[in-house]
Design a protein around this motif. Sequence first.
Motif, PDB file in Angstrom:
ATOM      1  N   TYR A  47      -4.622   5.440   1.035  1.00 16.48           N
ATOM      2  CA  TYR A  47      -3.701   4.406   0.578  1.00 16.48           C
ATOM      3  C   TYR A  47      -4.314   3.665  -0.598  1.00 16.48           C
ATOM      4  N   LYS A  54      -3.824   0.172  -2.732  1.00 17.37           N
ATOM      5  CA  LYS A  54      -3.225  -1.137  -2.512  1.00 17.37           C
ATOM      6  C   LYS A  54      -2.959  -1.868  -3.814  1.00 17.37           C
ATOM      7  N   ALA A  84       0.856  -1.186   0.000  1.00 13.93           N
ATOM      8  CA  ALA A  84       0.000   0.000   0.000  1.00 13.93           C
ATOM      9  C   ALA A  84       0.892   1.235   0.000  1.00 13.93           C
ATOM     10  N   ALA A  85       0.542   2.184  -0.859  1.00  9.42           N
ATOM     11  CA  ALA A  85       1.277   3.450  -0.933  1.00  9.42           C
ATOM     12  C   ALA A  85       0.279   4.586  -0.766  1.00  9.42           C
ATOM     13  N   ARG A  86       0.703   5.606  -0.064  1.00 10.77           N
ATOM     14  CA  ARG A  86      -0.157   6.773   0.147  1.00 10.77           C
ATOM     15  C   ARG A  86      -0.258   7.552  -1.164  1.00 10.77           C
ATOM     16  N   HIS A  87      -1.478   7.879  -1.555  1.00 16.88           N
ATOM     17  CA  HIS A  87      -1.744   8.585  -2.811  1.00 16.88           C
ATOM     18  C   HIS A  87      -2.273   9.975  -2.499  1.00 16.88           C
ATOM     19  N   GLU A 109      -1.442  12.056  -0.494  1.00 16.90           N
ATOM     20  CA  GLU A 109      -1.424  12.310   0.947  1.00 16.90           C
ATOM     21  C   GLU A 109      -2.769  12.103   1.648  1.00 16.90           C
ATOM     22  N   ASP A 165       6.885   6.085   1.662  1.00 14.05           N
ATOM     23  CA  ASP A 165       6.704   4.863   2.456  1.00 14.05           C
ATOM     24  C   ASP A 165       5.823   3.871   1.713  1.00 14.05           C
ATOM     25  N   LEU A 166       6.282   2.633   1.676  1.00 12.43           N
ATOM     26  CA  LEU A 166       5.513   1.548   1.075  1.00 12.43           C
ATOM     27  C   LEU A 166       5.249   0.515   2.157  1.00 12.43           C
ATOM     28  N   LYS A 167       3.976   0.345   2.524  1.00 14.94           N
ATOM     29  CA  LYS A 167       3.602  -0.647   3.523  1.00 14.94           C
ATOM     30  C   LYS A 167       3.482  -2.005   2.829  1.00 14.94           C
TER      31      LYS A 167
END
Length: 187
Positions: free
Chosen positions: A34, A36, A26-29, A31, A172-174
């Motif tokens: 997220y 996925k 998941a990456a924040r798009h 701001e 950040d990449l979860k």
Amino acid sequence: MTSAQATQIAGGTWTIDTNHSLIEFAARHNEIAYVKGRFRRFSGTIGVDEADLMKSSVNLTIDATSVDSQAVQGREDLINGADMLDTTTFPEITFKSKNIKQRDLNNFVVTGDLTMRGITKEVQVPIAFNGVVTTRMGPAAGFSGNLVLKLSDFQVPFTREFEPGRRVVGDDLKVELQIEAKPQAPA
């Protein structure tokens, strides 16, 4: 490692059951939320040292071209492209463990080398051992893990901004791992 826990998982090589496992990111798009995705194809093994579980090993290979981002083709093309994973040049993401430390009865930290975009970085992956079951299909062991990677650590060049100072995709990449493994048959 307690003897009770050591008897829960048999020694030998366990193979990741990709039909019952998940590697998701998941990456924040912009701001605000997220977005996925997941990898559809991957393989790996867990080498269990029954005498000393801390000497066990984990090897994982992800087919980076198998990215699935909610069936949004343009997004998948971007992720696979040179601005992100560059899967034409680097079709695989790999992880090879170097050591394992126990935090408590069922929680461990697996330290190893993660290679993405041709860059290798040491990462620590917190892992929960969820136990072993035996079904009509045989024994299976379950593991769960989460970690956060910095895209900049792997020189991902996509840093487009939607307004000055605000990135379209956060650094950040979860990553979430849900792994089910089965023992390999003796050779």
